[in-house]
Design a protein around this motif. Structure first.
Motif, PDB file in Angstrom:
ATOM      1  N   TYR A 137       0.992  -1.079  -0.165  1.00  0.00           N
ATOM      2  CA  TYR A 137       0.108   0.003   0.041  1.00  0.00           C
ATOM      3  C   TYR A 137       0.915   1.352  -0.105  1.00  0.00           C
ATOM      4  O   TYR A 137       1.711   1.482   0.932  1.00  0.00           O
ATOM      5  CB  TYR A 137      -0.814  -0.069   1.021  1.00  0.00           C
ATOM      6  CG  TYR A 137      -1.700   1.086   1.515  1.00  0.00           C
ATOM      7  CD1 TYR A 137      -3.099   1.152   1.408  1.00  0.00           C
ATOM      8  CD2 TYR A 137      -1.196   2.378   2.093  1.00  0.00           C
ATOM      9  CE1 TYR A 137      -4.063   2.138   1.490  1.00  0.00           C
ATOM     10  CE2 TYR A 137      -2.007   3.332   2.406  1.00  0.00           C
ATOM     11  CZ  TYR A 137      -3.263   3.455   2.134  1.00  0.00           C
ATOM     12  OH  TYR A 137      -4.202   4.461   2.271  1.00  0.00           O
ATOM     13  N   MET A 144      -2.666   4.719   5.580  1.00  0.00           N
ATOM     14  CA  MET A 144      -3.471   3.474   5.736  1.00  0.00           C
ATOM     15  C   MET A 144      -4.547   3.363   6.841  1.00  0.00           C
ATOM     16  O   MET A 144      -3.892   3.469   8.162  1.00  0.00           O
ATOM     17  CB  MET A 144      -2.538   2.235   5.680  1.00  0.00           C
ATOM     18  CG  MET A 144      -3.162   0.943   5.429  1.00  0.00           C
ATOM     19  SD  MET A 144      -2.232  -0.313   4.911  1.00  0.00           S
ATOM     20  CE  MET A 144      -2.499  -1.250   6.702  1.00  0.00           C
ATOM     21  N   SER A 152      -7.438  -0.096   1.330  1.00  0.00           N
ATOM     22  CA  SER A 152      -7.066  -1.266   2.094  1.00  0.00           C
ATOM     23  C   SER A 152      -8.039  -2.104   2.496  1.00  0.00           C
ATOM     24  O   SER A 152      -7.946  -3.348   2.519  1.00  0.00           O
ATOM     25  CB  SER A 152      -6.254  -0.787   3.526  1.00  0.00           C
ATOM     26  OG  SER A 152      -6.898  -0.202   4.202  1.00  0.00           O
ATOM     27  N   PHE A 169      -0.529  -6.366   4.921  1.00  0.00           N
ATOM     28  CA  PHE A 169      -0.170  -5.174   4.267  1.00  0.00           C
ATOM     29  C   PHE A 169       1.633  -4.661   4.532  1.00  0.00           C
ATOM     30  O   PHE A 169       1.839  -4.919   5.674  1.00  0.00           O
ATOM     31  CB  PHE A 169      -1.193  -4.093   4.705  1.00  0.00           C
ATOM     32  CG  PHE A 169      -2.366  -4.124   4.033  1.00  0.00           C
ATOM     33  CD1 PHE A 169      -2.657  -3.554   2.822  1.00  0.00           C
ATOM     34  CD2 PHE A 169      -3.442  -5.141   4.410  1.00  0.00           C
ATOM     35  CE1 PHE A 169      -3.962  -3.732   2.206  1.00  0.00           C
ATOM     36  CE2 PHE A 169      -4.803  -5.256   3.818  1.00  0.00           C
ATOM     37  CZ  PHE A 169      -4.878  -4.578   2.782  1.00  0.00           C
ATOM     38  N   ALA A 171       2.797  -1.078   4.438  1.00  0.00           N
ATOM     39  CA  ALA A 171       2.392   0.224   4.173  1.00  0.00           C
ATOM     40  C   ALA A 171       3.429   1.306   4.078  1.00  0.00           C
ATOM     41  O   ALA A 171       4.214   1.481   4.859  1.00  0.00           O
ATOM     42  CB  ALA A 171       1.442   0.704   4.976  1.00  0.00           C
TER      43      ALA A 171
END
Length: 195
Positions: A137, A144, A152, A169, A171
């Motif tokens: 991400y 996020m 997300s 994830f 980020a």
């Protein structure tokens, strides 16, 4: 191990998400010698679903035209890559608070009733089970998990709907405010990933 490496950024070599997905795939391959990698750059174009797609793919006519056969073949190819993968590494830059149009088109292509999910008396059931997804991400100004992040949560939900519930994830967010800190957070998250 089969890895499906997906990029969707429009920014070419300057893309943070592309650099991070490549690094994650490199780490996975180092920890799993012999792992196969299929690469798909969604920025080269993913057809949006439309009425012609619906008639060809969803309605599945008994005698499809050549154009309908081509639409089905394209959708099948995207879906087959996911079915064959053990791990998906997906680059998801945030544009206008959500995922890229190309990534949304790809998700629409692989969300196929009766193939990647089905409806049961107990509700929908994802059929792409037993897979792991690692999502990079990246965002210039959208933290996020914040109220302005429509990327997300959607990705986690959509992959879960298809049966992919092991979703992690990495980020690299708030890059416009402090790029080095954002990249440092991403690399720390990568270091915590199990290879």
């Amino acid at each position: 191990m089969n890895i499906l490496h997906i990029d969707s950024a429009i920014t070419g070599e300057d893309s943070v998400s592309r650099k991070l997905t490549a690094e994650i795939v490199s780490r996975l391959r180092a920890a799993n010698p012999g792992a196969g990698v299929t690469y798909r750059d969604l920025n080269t174009g993913v057809p949006a679903i439309d009425t012609d797609w619906f008639k060809a793919v969803r309605l599945a006519p008994a005698n499809p035209t050549a154009e309908q056969q081509a639409l089905v073949a394209t959708s099948d190819a995207y879906l087959r890559e996911v079915q064959d993968a053990d791990v998906l590494v997906i680059g998801s830059p945030v544009y206008n608070f959500t995922i890229t149009a190309q990534l949304k088109n790809w998700l629409d292509q692989i969300a196929r009733a009766g193939i990647s999910f089905r409806y049961t008396e107990a509700g929908p059931e994802g059929l792409l089970k037993g897979k792991r997804a690692i999502i990079v991400y990246s965002a210039a100004g959208t933290p996020m998990g914040s109220e302005m992040d429509f990327a997300s949560g959607y990705l986690r939900f959509m992959l879960g709907f298809l049966g992919i519930t092991d979703v992690e994830f990495v980020a690299a967010d708030r890059l416009a405010y402090d790029r080095e800190a954002g990249l440092a957070r991403a690399h720390a998250a990568m270091d915590r990933l199990a290879a």
